[in-house]
Write a protein that holds these residues in place. Structure first.
Motif, PDB file in Angstrom:
ATOM      1  N   ILE A  70       0.824  -1.199   0.000  1.00  8.76           N
ATOM      2  CA  ILE A  70       0.000   0.000   0.000  1.00  8.76           C
ATOM      3  C   ILE A  70       0.865   1.259   0.000  1.00  8.76           C
ATOM      4  O   ILE A  70       0.579   2.234  -0.705  1.00  8.76           O
ATOM      5  N   ILE A  71       1.948   1.226   0.792  1.00 12.44           N
ATOM      6  CA  ILE A  71       2.805   2.414   0.878  1.00 12.44           C
ATOM      7  C   ILE A  71       3.491   2.680  -0.456  1.00 12.44           C
ATOM      8  O   ILE A  71       3.575   3.820  -0.922  1.00 12.44           O
ATOM      9  N   THR A  72       3.977   1.623  -1.083  1.00 12.10           N
ATOM     10  CA  THR A  72       4.716   1.775  -2.345  1.00 12.10           C
ATOM     11  C   THR A  72       3.842   1.430  -3.534  1.00 12.10           C
ATOM     12  O   THR A  72       4.341   0.895  -4.536  1.00 12.10           O
ATOM     13  N   SER A  73       2.569   1.657  -3.425  1.00 15.43           N
ATOM     14  CA  SER A  73       1.636   1.225  -4.470  1.00 15.43           C
ATOM     15  C   SER A  73       1.963   1.753  -5.862  1.00 15.43           C
ATOM     16  O   SER A  73       1.805   1.006  -6.838  1.00 15.43           O
ATOM     17  N   PRO A  74       2.373   2.995  -6.043  1.00 16.62           N
ATOM     18  CA  PRO A  74       2.655   3.388  -7.436  1.00 16.62           C
ATOM     19  C   PRO A  74       3.766   2.554  -8.080  1.00 16.62           C
ATOM     20  O   PRO A  74       3.701   2.232  -9.263  1.00 16.62           O
ATOM     21  N   ILE A  75       4.755   2.230  -7.288  1.00 19.03           N
ATOM     22  CA  ILE A  75       5.875   1.437  -7.827  1.00 19.03           C
ATOM     23  C   ILE A  75       5.590  -0.051  -7.701  1.00 19.03           C
ATOM     24  O   ILE A  75       5.958  -0.846  -8.572  1.00 19.03           O
ATOM     25  N   ALA A  76       4.960  -0.477  -6.639  1.00 18.42           N
ATOM     26  CA  ALA A  76       4.723  -1.900  -6.394  1.00 18.42           C
ATOM     27  C   ALA A  76       3.799  -2.515  -7.426  1.00 18.42           C
ATOM     28  O   ALA A  76       3.815  -3.730  -7.636  1.00 18.42           O
ATOM     29  N   ILE A  77       2.969  -1.692  -8.051  1.00 16.97           N
ATOM     30  CA  ILE A  77       2.074  -2.255  -9.072  1.00 16.97           C
ATOM     31  C   ILE A  77       2.869  -2.898 -10.200  1.00 16.97           C
ATOM     32  O   ILE A  77       2.512  -3.971 -10.700  1.00 16.97           O
ATOM     33  N   PHE A  78       3.976  -2.261 -10.605  1.00 11.26           N
ATOM     34  CA  PHE A  78       4.786  -2.811 -11.691  1.00 11.26           C
ATOM     35  C   PHE A  78       5.588  -4.034 -11.246  1.00 11.26           C
ATOM     36  O   PHE A  78       6.082  -4.788 -12.079  1.00 11.26           O
ATOM     37  N   ILE A  79       5.729  -4.213  -9.923  1.00 15.63           N
ATOM     38  CA  ILE A  79       6.501  -5.341  -9.414  1.00 15.63           C
ATOM     39  C   ILE A  79       5.603  -6.515  -9.055  1.00 15.63           C
ATOM     40  O   ILE A  79       5.966  -7.675  -9.262  1.00 15.63           O
ATOM     41  N   CYS A  80       4.451  -6.245  -8.534  1.00 16.34           N
ATOM     42  CA  CYS A  80       3.583  -7.306  -8.012  1.00 16.34           C
ATOM     43  C   CYS A  80       2.663  -7.922  -9.052  1.00 16.34           C
ATOM     44  O   CYS A  80       2.121  -9.010  -8.822  1.00 16.34           O
ATOM     45  N   PHE A  81       2.461  -7.246 -10.164  1.00 16.38           N
ATOM     46  CA  PHE A  81       1.631  -7.821 -11.218  1.00 16.38           C
ATOM     47  C   PHE A  81       2.525  -8.508 -12.252  1.00 16.38           C
ATOM     48  O   PHE A  81       3.431  -7.882 -12.809  1.00 16.38           O
ATOM     49  N   LYS A  82       2.248  -9.774 -12.481  1.00 19.02           N
ATOM     50  CA  LYS A  82       3.035 -10.584 -13.404  1.00 19.02           C
ATOM     51  C   LYS A  82       2.142 -11.091 -14.536  1.00 19.02           C
ATOM     52  O   LYS A  82       0.913 -11.216 -14.372  1.00 19.02           O
TER      53      LYS A  82
END
Length: 350
Positions: free
Chosen positions: A78-90
């Motif tokens: 949630i905290i890093t959501s703008p960046i984490a979206i590109f990492i967590c979606f495969k």
């Protein structure tokens, strides 16, 4: 236990998992077009998840630390959501499937094709390629049943039929399949004679395919095809087989030639019987022979002359030749004894 007809059918593992079964009920998962629901039953006996007889700890109660780590993972996302979206979606392709492990435990079945989501730090996944894989079984010297050393190599075609089994049940399904293929080929060649190995390659390949498919089924690997590429013999064995084949061909050629001579002799005998029954037939045959000789533009023509035409001339001039010479006659035995006695008696002068 519910029957297969009453069991619900889901499109994939994710739908089945989201349905949240609470009792020991049999479920069917449709793994693809053309596949029947009875081929991949998934049973849920209480707290453990079971895939086609393979039990996992997916639905076991989580410990306190696992809940804490999961909470912090969601918080980080949630905290890093703008960046984490590109990492967590495969994303996995149409020919791939993904197996997700959350804190070391299996999280659902095979995911894909398409996009899926993983939590940072606590999820890891492995991709499995569903396309057909081809590899060569390396050449190796083997001993046949009749104690002949041969060198055999083959080609094996296999694909992944169950990605979950390929990841969880075996460490390296590719290497395991290759080693098993080499061992199986050696074992099968050892049970065949050299003649069977050279003439029954399709039977040998089918037997090897059945054996490999049965052995790799627990790994989620399906062997589609096996082909025997080459069977190499020692040079001495090749020469011996070539000499044997040449001798057999020579024997057959001699038998065929003898049968032809026999048939031709029979035909000539029948022709001579026909010709001897009519004197004019012999004269016609003689003229036909002259015609065939002259058609070949030969400079020399052999003209046969019947002896019956020369018989009157030979009788007329027989007295000029005189009587035939007589062979010398040997003296009788008594005369020989008398001559020997005269030669042995000393001669005296009277």
């Amino acid at each position: 236990m519910a029957s297969n007809q009453d069991s619900p059918v889901y499109a994939n593992y994710e739908d089945m998992r989201n349905s949240g079964p609470t009792s020991s009920t049999a479920y069917m998962v449709n793994v693809g077009p053309g596949a029947s629901a009875t081929e991949h039953p998934i049973r849920v006996p209480g707290p453990t998840q079971q895939y086609r007889g393979f039990k996992t700890s997916e639905n076991e109660p989580k410990g306190f630390m696992e809940w804490v780590v999961t909470f912090f993972s969601v918080l980080i996302f949630i905290i890093t959501s703008p960046i984490a979206i590109f990492i967590c979606f495969k994303v996995v392709a149409e020919y791939e499937r993904a197996i997700i492990f959350r804190l070391g435990r299996l999280s659902g079945g095979a995911r894909g094709p398409g996009m899926f989501f993983i939590l940072p730090c606590i999820d890891e996944y492995r991709k499995v390629d569903l396309r057909t894989v081809t590899f060569n079984v390396p050449q190796q010297e083997m001993l046949t049943k009749d104690s002949v050393t041969v060198t055999v190599d083959a080609v094996v075609y296999y694909r992944i039929s169950d990605p979950l089994y390929a990841v969880v049940q075996v460490e390296d399904y590719s290497m395991s399949t290759r080693l098993l293929a080499a061992t199986t080929l050696r074992n099968i060649v050892g049970t065949r004679n050299l003649s069977e190995l050279l003439t029954e390659r399709e039977v040998l390949a089918h037997t090897m395919q059945s054996t490999l498919d049965e052995a790799t089924e627990p790994w989620g690997v399906m062997v589609e095809r096996v082909e025997i590429k080459d069977v190499s013999l020692p040079v001495s064995m090749q020469r011996a087989m070539a000499a044997e084949a040449e001798a057999a061909r020579d024997a057959r050629a001699k038998v065929i030639a003898a049968e032809g001579e026999k048939k031709s002799a029979t035909a000539l005998k029948e022709a001579s019987d026909v010709i001897s029954s009519s004197p004019s037939a012999l004269q016609l045959r003689y003229l036909q022979t002259l015609s065939s000789i002259s058609a070949e533009k030969n400079s020399t023509i052999i003209f046969p002359l019947p002896m019956e035409l020369l018989t009157p001339y030979l009788a007329k001039y027989a007295h000029l030749v005189g009587p035939p010479p007589q062979p010398p006659q040997e003296p009788e035995k008594s005369d020989n004894l008398l001559l020997n006695a005269q030669a042995a008696w000393p001669k005296t002068n009277l």
